[in-house]
Design a protein around this motif. Structure first.
Motif, PDB file in Angstrom:
ATOM      1  N   UNK A  63      38.496  61.487  31.885  1.00  0.00           N
ATOM      2  CA  UNK A  63      38.242  60.186  32.507  1.00  0.00           C
ATOM      3  C   UNK A  63      39.277  59.153  32.075  1.00  0.00           C
ATOM      4  N   UNK A  64      39.812  59.289  30.870  1.00  0.00           N
ATOM      5  CA  UNK A  64      40.797  58.323  30.361  1.00  0.00           C
ATOM      6  C   UNK A  64      42.209  58.619  30.861  1.00  0.00           C
ATOM      7  N   UNK A  65      42.359  59.656  31.685  1.00  0.00           N
ATOM      8  CA  UNK A  65      43.686  59.993  32.189  1.00  0.00           C
ATOM      9  C   UNK A  65      44.208  58.943  33.153  1.00  0.00           C
ATOM     10  N   UNK A  66      45.496  59.068  33.480  1.00  0.00           N
ATOM     11  CA  UNK A  66      46.099  58.067  34.375  1.00  0.00           C
ATOM     12  C   UNK A  66      45.833  58.427  35.826  1.00  0.00           C
ATOM     13  N   UNK A  67      46.454  57.683  36.747  1.00  0.00           N
ATOM     14  CA  UNK A  67      46.191  57.865  38.173  1.00  0.00           C
ATOM     15  C   UNK A  67      46.731  59.183  38.719  1.00  0.00           C
ATOM     16  N   UNK A  68      47.524  59.893  37.935  1.00  0.00           N
ATOM     17  CA  UNK A  68      48.089  61.156  38.391  1.00  0.00           C
ATOM     18  C   UNK A  68      47.421  62.372  37.776  1.00  0.00           C
ATOM     19  N   UNK A  71      38.771  65.610  37.367  1.00  0.00           N
ATOM     20  CA  UNK A  71      38.361  64.659  38.410  1.00  0.00           C
ATOM     21  C   UNK A  71      39.534  64.438  39.350  1.00  0.00           C
ATOM     22  N   UNK A  72      39.236  64.046  40.583  1.00  0.00           N
ATOM     23  CA  UNK A  72      40.302  63.675  41.499  1.00  0.00           C
ATOM     24  C   UNK A  72      40.947  62.379  41.000  1.00  0.00           C
ATOM     25  N   UNK A  73      42.236  62.218  41.254  1.00  0.00           N
ATOM     26  CA  UNK A  73      42.997  61.119  40.657  1.00  0.00           C
ATOM     27  C   UNK A  73      42.600  59.754  41.212  1.00  0.00           C
TER      28      UNK A  73
END
Length: 276
Positions: free
Chosen positions: A30-35, A57-59
């Motif tokens: 969840x803490x990942x970036x938009x990519x 999750x989807x970006x």
């Protein structure tokens, strides 16, 4: 899709290890970036086993949206009855998988290596990477087609169902109400099948039960009295309106379940003392 083998010993410890592993991966993804909203990890399980898991999750989802999607998807696990040694759940915007064997590339979630390679080694690595990308792309493409067909069928069925209900004025962005819908089996397991021990009280509009989701979240479930005569669309509109209300003195509505005459409202019980 589930492993045919059940966890036969140390079930409680296996469940605790799995829940801890998935929760940690959920936060990381969840803490990942938009990519990239993706995480893998393994942990030690009972009986000298190693438990591997992957979540994604989807970006386009926000951090909270990814958390919510994975929480709902994790909630499907208790529906299995006997805990399985592995399985996967693919939702529209998120998915997860766990096994007692390594099912993903070991370096999938590791930082890039700084070691240099020879020309031959580099070519072999590039070839392998190209093959992997091609295979993954094909699988993803087929998965997107299947999910798209499933979504279209769900929308068609929902539209046909709404056409049988009395006409009313829908609120703006009514499709977002579907994201609040819980699985009935998840609620049933969380409340121990609406047992009397979990019953908090009863009022004119129905009974209230306490419960706990698979991820440990405490909830209060209001089971509305049947025969109210309210249509499905009116009920969804009301749920969406209440869910948008945010105030420190109001108990937060998490979602609902609706099918036939069965109507359930799911509230956050962390900061509430709901007894009626």
């Amino acid at each position: 899709m589930w492993n045919v083998q059940n966890v036969s010993s140390n079930v409680e410890q296996f469940t605790e290890d799995l829940r801890s592993l998935l929760d940690g991966l959920k936060n990381k993804a969840a803490a990942g970036d938009s990519l990239r909203k993706f995480a893998t990890r393994n942990t030690t399980a009972p009986d000298f086993q190693t438990l591997y898991a992957l979540v994604q999750c989807t970006s386009d989802l926000s951090q909270q949206g990814c958390n919510n999607c994975l929480d709902y998807t994790f909630g499907i696990l208790p529906q299995l009855g006997d805990l399985k040694k592995g399985g996967r759940v693919i939702n529209t915007n998120c998915n997860f998988r766990y096994e007692i064997y390594l099912f993903y590339e070991a370096t999938a979630d590791a930082p890039p290596s700084t070691n240099t390679t020879t020309a031959t080694g580099g070519n072999e690595s590039n070839t392998s990477r190209t093959v992997i990308i091609a295979v993954v792309s094909s699988v993803v493409f087929v998965g997107v087609i299947i999910i798209s067909i499933w979504v279209l069928l769900r929308k068609k069925m929902a539209k046909e169902k709404e056409e049988t209900q009395p006409l009313s004025e829908p609120v703006e962005d009514i499709e977002s109400a579907e994201s609040l819908q819980y699985n009935f089996e998840t609620i049933r397991v969380a409340t121990d099948n609406f047992s009397e021990e979990n019953k908090l009280g009863q009022g004119g509009f129905g009974s209230v039960y306490r419960g706990r989701l698979f991820n440990g979240q405490d909830i209060a479930v209001k089971r509305l009295s049947r025969g109210s005569g309210q249509g499905d669309l009116e009920f969804k509109n009301e749920v969406l309106l209440v869910a948008k209300l945010q105030h420190r003195n109001l108990v937060r509505l998490l979602g609902f379940w609706l099918e036939g005459n069965e109507r359930l409202l799911v509230y956050d019980r962390i900061h509430s003392n709901c007894k009626s």
